[in-house]
Structure formats: structure tokens, C-alpha cells
Design an enzyme around this catalytic site. Structure first.
Site, PDB file in Angstrom:
ATOM      1  N   LYS A   1       0.798  -1.217   0.000  1.00 17.70           N
ATOM      2  CA  LYS A   1       0.000   0.000   0.000  1.00 17.70           C
ATOM      3  C   LYS A   1       0.837   1.277   0.000  1.00 17.70           C
ATOM      4  O   LYS A   1       0.316   2.362  -0.241  1.00 17.70           O
ATOM      5  CB  LYS A   1      -0.993  -0.013   1.165  1.00 17.70           C
ATOM      6  CG  LYS A   1      -1.891  -1.243   1.211  1.00 17.70           C
ATOM      7  CD  LYS A   1      -2.819  -1.370   0.008  1.00 17.70           C
ATOM      8  CE  LYS A   1      -4.089  -0.616   0.219  1.00 17.70           C
ATOM      9  NZ  LYS A   1      -5.161  -1.054  -0.707  1.00 17.70           N
TER      10      LYS A   1
ATOM     11  N   SER B   1      -3.383 -12.171   4.338  1.00  9.38           N
ATOM     12  CA  SER B   1      -3.872 -12.032   2.951  1.00  9.38           C
ATOM     13  C   SER B   1      -2.848 -12.556   1.953  1.00  9.38           C
ATOM     14  O   SER B   1      -3.220 -12.961   0.842  1.00  9.38           O
ATOM     15  CB  SER B   1      -4.235 -10.575   2.645  1.00  9.38           C
ATOM     16  OG  SER B   1      -3.084  -9.772   2.524  1.00  9.38           O
TER      17      SER B   1
HETATM   18  C1  LIG Z   1      -2.713  -6.836   4.018  1.00 10.92           C
HETATM   19  C2  LIG Z   1      -3.581  -6.438   2.868  1.00 10.92           C
HETATM   20  N1  LIG Z   1      -3.944  -7.369   1.992  1.00 10.92           N
HETATM   21  C3  LIG Z   1      -4.739  -7.080   0.950  1.00 10.92           C
HETATM   22  C4  LIG Z   1      -5.242  -5.797   0.750  1.00 10.92           C
HETATM   23  C5  LIG Z   1      -6.146  -5.539  -0.410  1.00 10.92           C
HETATM   24  O1  LIG Z   1      -5.529  -4.765  -1.432  1.00 10.92           O
HETATM   25  P1  LIG Z   1      -6.405  -3.858  -2.372  1.00 10.92           P
HETATM   26  O2  LIG Z   1      -6.987  -2.760  -1.534  1.00 10.92           O
HETATM   27  O3  LIG Z   1      -5.477  -3.331  -3.415  1.00 10.92           O
HETATM   28  O4  LIG Z   1      -7.496  -4.707  -2.950  1.00 10.92           O
HETATM   29  C6  LIG Z   1      -4.894  -4.790   1.654  1.00 10.92           C
HETATM   30  C7  LIG Z   1      -5.448  -3.448   1.504  1.00 10.92           C
HETATM   31  O5  LIG Z   1      -5.402  -2.641   2.407  1.00 10.92           O
HETATM   32  C8  LIG Z   1      -4.035  -5.108   2.737  1.00 10.92           C
HETATM   33  O6  LIG Z   1      -3.676  -4.177   3.634  1.00 10.92           O
END
Ligand SMILES: Cc1ncc(COP(=O)(O)O)c(C=O)c1O
Length: 321
Positions: A48, A282
Site C-alpha cells: 500500500k 492475505s
Molecule cells: C494486508 C492487505 N492485503 C490485501 C489488501 C487488499 O488490497 P487492495 O486494496 O489493493 O485490494 C490490503 C489493503 O489494504 C491489505 O492491507
């Protein structure tokens, strides 16, 4: 396009250009390749940082952000950390609005980087570590109020094109250049969907045959049209049960994959033990989805996904024993 050896003028310039690594141990015995982009090597330890830089620089260019104006953002921690870094370097006061359900090390890190952190209570009955769509709605209300009170610029990651552009202009093209081979499939666990959409658009522009799969938690796969049976899943950073993501267009999506909490956790642990890659929930979900593709329709092919953030951000959780 490796990390440059040249002297950089600030940490902002150290954002991006992360390595792409083949998970040859985790995918041992499987035909094909699973490649991951190590986004935890960004200055704020997540992907991010990329959107923080792009949103702020796009807003500076188009005049929506004035010199010295306060920046506010709703965040699960990672976008806020990226914005803390970019705002610290560029001299903008930054307010991060976050659910109390997110892990506390994120708030501490943002404060250390000079941000003001506003923590919003979860709905009655919600569990810490499990931020639901309802919890997020409360954070949204608080964010709107603070933006108004302070006459602030809202980074607005769910809608700002800078989120899409960061990945369309940089993450996707980096993958293409580093892989040095055709990419058959890409998958990504979605929060705002900015990473998914930006990378999908870039990969498809280079090779329209690349298939892109949107990843959601099992039991909260609303974009796949499934009923919500598990709104309080464990995969922090996404899976918010939002019926529509403004940055994701139908032409980006070739299919949907669901990952169980337990599967994401087990794969995150395997990533650490077998590949030496210390990542969060994630990232476990992304790699689990990549393994599903490799053992199913993409046997013998090349699949790409992202390692989104560092396992250090989850030391207070039971991800690590
Ligand atoms: C740890 C983590 N995984 C996945 C995501 C998802 O990414 P995106 O917002 O680009 O879909 C985020 C978004 O904040 C995140 O912080």
C-alpha cells in the site's frame, strides 16, 4: 528494474521495484510455476506504500491537495502506514482512521511515523482481529466527519484513480519485466480491488490471454455472487462484503476464487517455514489461491500473485505461535 544502487533523495523513492520470486519449494512436485512479488520489502512493509505515493502525487499534480493541507484516510493500517511515510516526507499532517479490530502494531507504527491515529469501536459482538463490513461502515462515518471538520483532503483509496494507477503503471509492468516469461494467470485477494484491477489491466494489455482471478474469503464472497455466511473472517485487509468495488471493472475479471481462513493461515505459515517469506494472512490467501490455480486449470503454467505485507504486522495475533 531491480532496486537501484543510486543514492535516493527520500524513502518515497524506495517504494516499489520489489523482487519477484518463484515459490519452487512450496510448489514442489506441482507442474508449473508460482511467482510472488515481495511487497513487504517496501518502506512501510506493504504494497500500500505504492498507492499512498501515487494518490498524493496525483492530487498534488491535479491541485486537489494544497501545500500543507491535512490528509485523512480510512485504513486497515497498511495504506495509513504508506500515507504516514509519504506525508512525513512531504510535510502534510496525516490522520489515519482505523477500526479497533485491526492489529494494534499498525496503529503504533503509524503514530511512530508522525500520524494522528483515530481508533473506531467495532459493532457490539464483533471480534478484535475480525473487521466486518459493518465495522467498516462505522469507520467510514468517522472518516467523513473528520474530513469535514478539518477541511482535509481524503485519500479515498476505494475510489481514487491513483490506487488503480499505482499498480497499472508500476506493479503490473514490473511483474511483466521481471518474469521474463508469459503470465498465464494472476490472482489477488481484494480489499479496494486497486491492486487486482491495476495489475489485471496491465497484464491483459501486454497479453490479452492472461486470466485474472479475484480472491475472496469463503463465506464472504459477495463479488462472486455468494451469500455472506462468515462476515467476520480472519483475512485482514479485504473481504469486506461490498457488493461493488468502483475500481474493478467486469473486463478485469475472468473468475473468482474462495479461500478459507484456515487455508490462508496454513499457507502463510508454510511460506515462512518453507520459503523464508514472513508475510500476513492475505498473502497466505493469495498463495493458497495461486496453488488452487496451479493444481487445477493452470497445471504446467505460470501463475503470479503478491505477498502483500509483512508477518511482523501480525505478531500480536495467533498467526504465529
Ligand atoms: C494486508 C492487505 N492485503 C490485501 C489488501 C487488499 O488490497 P487492495 O486494496 O489493493 O485490494 C490490503 C489493503 O489494504 C491489505 O492491507
Amino acid at each position: 528494474m531491480s532496486r537501484d544502487d543510486k543514492l535516493l533523495s527520500s524513502a518515497i523513492e524506495a517504494i516499489g521495484h520489489t523482487p519477484l520470486v518463484e515459490l519452487a519449494r512450496l510448489a514442489h512436485g506441482m507442474a508449473g510455476r508460482l511467482l510472488v512479488k515481495l511487497e513487504y520489502l517496501n518502506p512501510g512493509f506493504s504494497k500500500k506504500d505504492r498507492i499512498a505515493r501515487q494518490i498524493i502525487e496525483d492530487a498534488e499534480t491535479d491541485g486537489t491537495l494544497a501545500p500543507g493541507q491535512t490528509v485523512v484516510e480510512l485504513t486497515s493500517g497498511n495504506t495509513g502506514t504508506g500515507l504516514s511515510i509519504v506525508c512525513a516526507v512531504k510535510g502534510y499532517p496525516f490522520v489515519a482512521v482505523m477500526s479497533k479490530g485491526n492489529s494494534p502494531e499498525r496503529a503504533r507504527m503509524m503514530r511512530a511515523l508522525g500520524a494522528e491515529v483515530v481508533l473506531v469501536d467495532q459493532l457490539p459482538g464483533s471480534q478484535p482481529g475480525q473487521v466486518s463490513g459493518g465495522d467498516l461502515e462505522l469507520v467510514e462515518q468517522a472518516t467523513r466527519r473528520i474530513v469535514q471538520e478539518r477541511g482535509a483532503f481524503r485519500a479515498d483509496q476505494f475510489h481514487h484513480r491513483g490506487n488503480f494507477r499505482a499498480h497499472y503503471l508500476h506493479t503490473g509492468p514490473e511483474i511483466l519485466q521481471q518474469a521474463g516469461m508469459p503470465i498465464d494467470a494472476f490472482c489477488d485477494f481484494v480489499g479496494t480491488g486497486g491492486t487486482f484491477a491495476g495489475c489485471a489491466a496491465a497484464l491483459k494489455a501486454a497479453n490479452p490471454a492472461t486470466k485474472c482471478y479475484l480472491v475472496e474469503p469463503e463465506g464472504a464472497a459477495v463479488l462472486a455472487g455468494q451469500p455472506v455466511t462468515n462476515p467476520s473472517h480472519r483475512i485482514q485487509g479485504g473481504g469486506y462484503s461490498m457488493g461493488e468495488l468502483s475500481l474493478v471493472k467486469p473486463e478485469h475479471v475472468d473468475g473468482y476464487i474462495q479461500v478459507r481462513d484456515e487455508e490462508a493461515i496454513q499457507v502463510a505459515r508454510r511460506l515462512a517455514r518453507e520459503e523464508g517469506i514472513f508475510a500476513g494472512f492475505s498473502s497466505g490467501a493469495n498463495v493458497a489461491a495461486g496453488l488452487q490455480l496451479l493444481s487445477g486449470p493452470f497445471k504446467g503454467k505460470t501463475v503470479v500473485t503478491l505477498v502483500n505485507d509483512s508477518g511482523l504486522k501480525y505478531l500480536s495475533t495467533d498467526l504465529w505461535e
